[in-house]
Design an enzyme around this catalytic site. Structure first.
Site, PDB file in Angstrom:
ATOM      1  N   HIS A 129     -56.794  89.621 107.395  1.00  0.00           N
ATOM      2  CA  HIS A 129     -55.505  89.752 106.996  1.00  0.00           C
ATOM      3  C   HIS A 129     -55.363  91.175 106.397  1.00  0.00           C
ATOM      4  O   HIS A 129     -54.009  91.647 106.393  1.00  0.00           O
ATOM      5  CB  HIS A 129     -55.328  88.719 105.514  1.00  0.00           C
ATOM      6  N   ASP A 161     -60.468  84.296 108.360  1.00  0.00           N
ATOM      7  CA  ASP A 161     -60.343  85.647 108.114  1.00  0.00           C
ATOM      8  C   ASP A 161     -61.157  86.597 107.942  1.00  0.00           C
ATOM      9  O   ASP A 161     -61.344  87.363 107.113  1.00  0.00           O
ATOM     10  CB  ASP A 161     -59.666  85.507 106.587  1.00  0.00           C
ATOM     11  N   SER A 236     -60.177  93.004  99.006  1.00  0.00           N
ATOM     12  CA  SER A 236     -60.598  92.292 100.193  1.00  0.00           C
ATOM     13  C   SER A 236     -61.438  93.065 101.273  1.00  0.00           C
ATOM     14  O   SER A 236     -61.271  94.182 101.450  1.00  0.00           O
ATOM     15  CB  SER A 236     -59.352  92.164 100.726  1.00  0.00           C
TER      16      SER A 236
END
Length: 286
Positions: A129, A161, A236
């Protein structure tokens, strides 16, 4: 308007509540006019939790007072729990293998997050992402010592992801060891390492709160490792490591309330899934 550096995903809630609505959606998975009603419900349910937070804040203040006056006599205040030496060592081993990932044009990053080296060929695992939000701009990674390299996108797997990047051999990133599949245990201490809000090399500590938690990751629902280690936008793609410095997961999402920051409920993609996906992307899959 310029995009603030460091605000790559995770964004919440992306958490599938065990309390499902009749249509099968999680309590936080709502939209439109239903969203405010759901939030009001959560606010009511969180009143007791808020009281606990208030108590924790008072305890923290007391601990701070004790720290400031630790040479003064008096048995009334207790010290904060000591940090295990193993976690200090784990942090020292992990940070050199973690990078900041920036995607965007010359005017600045349009998306950013974290990643880590998984082998001596300088392959880096991160979240897909981050690349998706950055569009088609160039991908740059920054090492813990401030060096920057243009990264090649080896492959992407939006469904899980995950994505794999590669930097030149001159980066000399230290590959992080991976934990054995199914070796992670609830309650064991862990560290989240990454670049929250663009602050490279940030380390936060917590425990494994739960295993096999159902969360929405990528294009579907997957099982994840839940942790209370502080995870914020920019974390992330970074590693969640155990006290031995082994990666147990890739930090990917957090649950939030009204879109605010970390509330101590974070999720990481389990390392066995990460390794399988990375091997397939790189071409090592059997």
């Amino acid at each position: 308007m310029a995009v603030q550096t460091g605000l790559g995903e995770p964004r919440g809630p992306w958490f599938v509540s065990p309390e499902l609505d009749p249509d099968g959606r999680g309590r936080w998975d709502v939209a439109g006019s239903e969203r405010e009603a759901a939030r009001q419900g959560w606010r009511r349910r969180l009143l007791s939790a808020a009281a606990v937070v208030a108590l924790s804040t008072v305890s923290g203040a007391a601990a701070g007072t004790w720290a400031a006056d630790r040479d003064a006599p008096g048995p009334s205040a207790a010290s904060a729990a000591p940090v295990p030496a193993e976690l200090v060592t784990a942090a020292e081993k992990t940070v050199p293998g973690v990078v900041s990932v920036m995607v965007g044009g010359s005017s600045g990053a349009s998306a950013s997050g974290s990643g880590f080296a998984i082998d001596n060929e300088q392959h880096i695992v991160t979240n897909d992402h981050i690349l998706s939000r950055g569009g088609s701009g160039p991908v740059t990674v920054e090492t813990s010592d401030g060096r920057r390299f243009t990264a090649e996108v080896v492959g992407r797997e939006p469904g899980s992801d995950l994505a794999v990047l590669k930097v030149p051999a001159s980066a000399r990133l230290a590959a992080l060891p991976l934990a054995k599949p199914n070796s992670t245990r609830v309650g064991e201490p862990v560290l989240a390492v990454g670049s929250p809000l663009g602050l490279a090399g940030t380390v936060t500590a917590g425990i494994v709160s739960a295993l096999n938690r159902q969360v929405r990751i990528g294009n579907g629902r997957h099982t994840a490792v839940q942790t209370d280690a502080s995870i914020n936008p920019g974390n992330s793609g970074g590693p969640l490591v155990n006290a031995r410095g082994e990666v147990v997961g890739v930090n990917t999402a957090i649950a939030t309330i009204d879109g605010n920051g970390s509330i101590g409920i974070g999720f990481a993609i389990p390392i066995d899934q990460v390794q399988q996906t990375a091997d397939t992307i790189i071409g090592r899959g059997g």
